[in-house]
Design a protein around this motif. Structure first.
Motif, PDB file in Angstrom:
ATOM      1  N   SER A   7     -54.546  23.581 -30.078  1.00  0.00           N
ATOM      2  CA  SER A   7     -53.125  23.638 -29.198  1.00  0.00           C
ATOM      3  C   SER A   7     -54.113  23.840 -27.562  1.00  0.00           C
ATOM      4  CB  SER A   7     -51.830  23.431 -28.793  1.00  0.00           C
ATOM      5  OG  SER A   7     -51.368  24.309 -29.118  1.00  0.00           O
ATOM      6  N   GLY A   8     -53.462  23.415 -26.458  1.00  0.00           N
ATOM      7  CA  GLY A   8     -54.244  23.826 -25.436  1.00  0.00           C
ATOM      8  C   GLY A   8     -55.253  23.543 -24.762  1.00  0.00           C
ATOM      9  N   GLY A   9     -56.268  22.674 -24.936  1.00  0.00           N
ATOM     10  CA  GLY A   9     -57.501  22.294 -24.461  1.00  0.00           C
ATOM     11  C   GLY A   9     -56.607  20.953 -23.001  1.00  0.00           C
ATOM     12  N   GLY A  10     -58.064  20.746 -22.327  1.00  0.00           N
ATOM     13  CA  GLY A  10     -57.437  19.780 -21.256  1.00  0.00           C
ATOM     14  C   GLY A  10     -59.035  19.690 -20.424  1.00  0.00           C
ATOM     15  N   LEU A  11     -58.363  19.119 -19.574  1.00  0.00           N
ATOM     16  CA  LEU A  11     -59.375  18.975 -18.509  1.00  0.00           C
ATOM     17  C   LEU A  11     -59.220  20.837 -17.610  1.00  0.00           C
ATOM     18  CD1 LEU A  11     -61.438  16.902 -16.757  1.00  0.00           C
ATOM     19  CD2 LEU A  11     -59.454  16.255 -15.671  1.00  0.00           C
ATOM     20  N   VAL A  12     -61.090  21.011 -16.691  1.00  0.00           N
ATOM     21  CA  VAL A  12     -60.389  21.695 -15.942  1.00  0.00           C
ATOM     22  C   VAL A  12     -61.554  22.134 -15.152  1.00  0.00           C
ATOM     23  CG1 VAL A  12     -62.015  23.357 -18.093  1.00  0.00           C
ATOM     24  CG2 VAL A  12     -60.478  24.813 -16.032  1.00  0.00           C
ATOM     25  N   GLN A  13     -61.886  22.620 -13.984  1.00  0.00           N
ATOM     26  CA  GLN A  13     -63.143  23.028 -13.129  1.00  0.00           C
ATOM     27  C   GLN A  13     -63.751  23.327 -13.690  1.00  0.00           C
ATOM     28  OE1 GLN A  13     -61.560  22.991  -9.443  1.00  0.00           O
ATOM     29  NE2 GLN A  13     -61.015  20.375  -8.724  1.00  0.00           N
ATOM     30  N   PRO A  14     -65.559  23.327 -13.259  1.00  0.00           N
ATOM     31  CA  PRO A  14     -65.810  24.149 -13.420  1.00  0.00           C
ATOM     32  C   PRO A  14     -66.278  25.712 -12.398  1.00  0.00           C
ATOM     33  CG  PRO A  14     -67.187  22.486 -12.994  1.00  0.00           C
ATOM     34  CD  PRO A  14     -65.671  21.991 -12.765  1.00  0.00           C
ATOM     35  N   GLY A  15     -65.499  26.638 -13.461  1.00  0.00           N
ATOM     36  CA  GLY A  15     -65.231  28.498 -13.426  1.00  0.00           C
ATOM     37  C   GLY A  15     -64.128  28.451 -13.785  1.00  0.00           C
ATOM     38  N   GLY A  16     -62.837  27.466 -14.418  1.00  0.00           N
ATOM     39  CA  GLY A  16     -61.085  27.531 -14.367  1.00  0.00           C
ATOM     40  C   GLY A  16     -62.030  27.957 -15.632  1.00  0.00           C
ATOM     41  N   ASP A 103     -62.700  25.088 -47.802  1.00  0.00           N
ATOM     42  CA  ASP A 103     -62.880  25.382 -45.667  1.00  0.00           C
ATOM     43  C   ASP A 103     -61.562  24.432 -45.582  1.00  0.00           C
ATOM     44  OD1 ASP A 103     -66.459  25.228 -46.148  1.00  0.00           O
ATOM     45  OD2 ASP A 103     -65.245  26.749 -45.696  1.00  0.00           O
ATOM     46  N   TYR A 104     -60.493  25.492 -44.426  1.00  0.00           N
ATOM     47  CA  TYR A 104     -59.893  24.913 -43.758  1.00  0.00           C
ATOM     48  C   TYR A 104     -59.846  24.326 -42.101  1.00  0.00           C
ATOM     49  CZ  TYR A 104     -57.005  25.507 -48.112  1.00  0.00           C
ATOM     50  OH  TYR A 104     -57.046  25.936 -49.216  1.00  0.00           O
ATOM     51  N   TRP A 105     -59.640  23.458 -41.784  1.00  0.00           N
ATOM     52  CA  TRP A 105     -60.375  23.189 -40.378  1.00  0.00           C
ATOM     53  C   TRP A 105     -58.873  22.267 -39.902  1.00  0.00           C
ATOM     54  CZ3 TRP A 105     -65.172  23.392 -37.994  1.00  0.00           C
ATOM     55  CH2 TRP A 105     -66.182  24.245 -39.202  1.00  0.00           C
ATOM     56  N   GLY A 106     -58.849  22.775 -38.915  1.00  0.00           N
ATOM     57  CA  GLY A 106     -57.626  21.951 -37.819  1.00  0.00           C
ATOM     58  C   GLY A 106     -57.739  20.567 -36.834  1.00  0.00           C
ATOM     59  N   GLN A 107     -57.492  20.151 -36.056  1.00  0.00           N
ATOM     60  CA  GLN A 107     -57.318  18.530 -36.061  1.00  0.00           C
ATOM     61  C   GLN A 107     -58.412  18.182 -34.687  1.00  0.00           C
ATOM     62  OE1 GLN A 107     -54.974  19.894 -35.461  1.00  0.00           O
ATOM     63  NE2 GLN A 107     -54.162  19.348 -32.948  1.00  0.00           N
ATOM     64  N   GLY A 108     -58.838  19.358 -34.248  1.00  0.00           N
ATOM     65  CA  GLY A 108     -59.616  19.716 -32.741  1.00  0.00           C
ATOM     66  C   GLY A 108     -58.311  20.120 -31.926  1.00  0.00           C
ATOM     67  N   THR A 109     -59.173  19.838 -30.675  1.00  0.00           N
ATOM     68  CA  THR A 109     -58.706  20.100 -29.526  1.00  0.00           C
ATOM     69  C   THR A 109     -59.642  19.756 -28.234  1.00  0.00           C
ATOM     70  OG1 THR A 109     -56.799  20.905 -27.924  1.00  0.00           O
ATOM     71  CG2 THR A 109     -58.331  22.069 -28.390  1.00  0.00           C
ATOM     72  N   GLN A 110     -59.900  19.059 -27.391  1.00  0.00           N
ATOM     73  CA  GLN A 110     -61.384  18.186 -26.650  1.00  0.00           C
ATOM     74  C   GLN A 110     -60.703  19.753 -25.208  1.00  0.00           C
ATOM     75  OE1 GLN A 110     -62.727  15.480 -26.830  1.00  0.00           O
ATOM     76  NE2 GLN A 110     -63.550  17.204 -24.597  1.00  0.00           N
ATOM     77  N   VAL A 111     -61.315  19.783 -24.994  1.00  0.00           N
ATOM     78  CA  VAL A 111     -61.553  20.829 -23.585  1.00  0.00           C
ATOM     79  C   VAL A 111     -63.299  19.844 -22.628  1.00  0.00           C
ATOM     80  CG1 VAL A 111     -63.154  22.981 -23.014  1.00  0.00           C
ATOM     81  CG2 VAL A 111     -61.039  22.507 -24.814  1.00  0.00           C
ATOM     82  N   THR A 112     -62.727  19.768 -21.418  1.00  0.00           N
ATOM     83  CA  THR A 112     -63.110  18.643 -20.755  1.00  0.00           C
ATOM     84  C   THR A 112     -63.790  19.308 -19.439  1.00  0.00           C
ATOM     85  OG1 THR A 112     -62.658  16.658 -21.417  1.00  0.00           O
ATOM     86  CG2 THR A 112     -63.587  16.330 -19.485  1.00  0.00           C
ATOM     87  N   VAL A 113     -64.586  20.115 -18.835  1.00  0.00           N
ATOM     88  CA  VAL A 113     -64.756  20.502 -18.360  1.00  0.00           C
ATOM     89  C   VAL A 113     -66.047  20.043 -16.813  1.00  0.00           C
ATOM     90  CG1 VAL A 113     -65.887  22.656 -17.072  1.00  0.00           C
ATOM     91  CG2 VAL A 113     -65.472  22.761 -19.506  1.00  0.00           C
ATOM     92  N   SER A 114     -65.259  19.411 -16.232  1.00  0.00           N
ATOM     93  CA  SER A 114     -65.371  18.798 -14.817  1.00  0.00           C
ATOM     94  C   SER A 114     -64.943  18.655 -13.782  1.00  0.00           C
ATOM     95  CB  SER A 114     -64.967  16.595 -15.449  1.00  0.00           C
ATOM     96  OG  SER A 114     -65.364  15.666 -14.397  1.00  0.00           O
ATOM     97  N   SER A 115     -65.593  18.196 -12.549  1.00  0.00           N
ATOM     98  CA  SER A 115     -65.152  18.378 -11.451  1.00  0.00           C
ATOM     99  C   SER A 115     -64.557  16.416 -10.676  1.00  0.00           C
ATOM    100  CB  SER A 115     -66.499  18.939 -10.096  1.00  0.00           C
ATOM    101  OG  SER A 115     -67.782  18.580 -10.125  1.00  0.00           O
TER     102      SER A 115
END
Length: 115
Positions: A7-16, A103-115
């Motif tokens: 958890s914790g992914g999301g959209l963030v601006q550069p430098g964030g 090997d165990y993997w989570g489902q993934g969380t998207q991180v997007t860095v964009s202005s």
């Protein structure tokens, strides 16, 4: 049954900054090496950071050294990735991984860095 839930992914601006969490169940968390990987569109999955089970030694990909910090809370059975000074090229799906016999993997969380 082992489960890893990010958890914790999301959209963030550069430098964030963002902090990712990986809640683990079904394994003794502190016994195993835990890692964060990421996969950007059209690219192979790559290791971002890892932390060993016993000593908690850490290592990082060169591209994130000095910006990302991996840590864990063995009481909460949770792995973290603190990401600071994010760059466009950090955009990816981030996965939690445990080498615990299998090997165990989570489902993934998207991180997007964009202005």
């Amino acid at each position: 049954q082992v489960q890893l839930v990010e958890s914790g992914g999301g959209l963030v601006q550069p430098g964030g900054s963002l902090r990712l969490s990986c809640a683990a169940s079904g394994l003794t968390f502190s016994r195993y090496r835990m890692s964060w990987y990421r996969q950007a569109p059209g690219k192979e999955r790559e290791l971002v950071a890892s932390i060993t089970g016993t000593r908690g030694s850490t290592n990082y990909a060169d591209s994130v050294k000095g910006r990302f910090t991996i840590s864990r809370d063995s009481v909460k059975n949770t792995l973290y990735l603190q990401m600071n000074n994010l760059k466009y090229e950090d955009t990816a799906v981030y996965y939690c991984y445990a080498n615990a016999g299998f090997d165990y993997w989570g489902q993934g969380t998207q991180v997007t860095v964009s202005s």
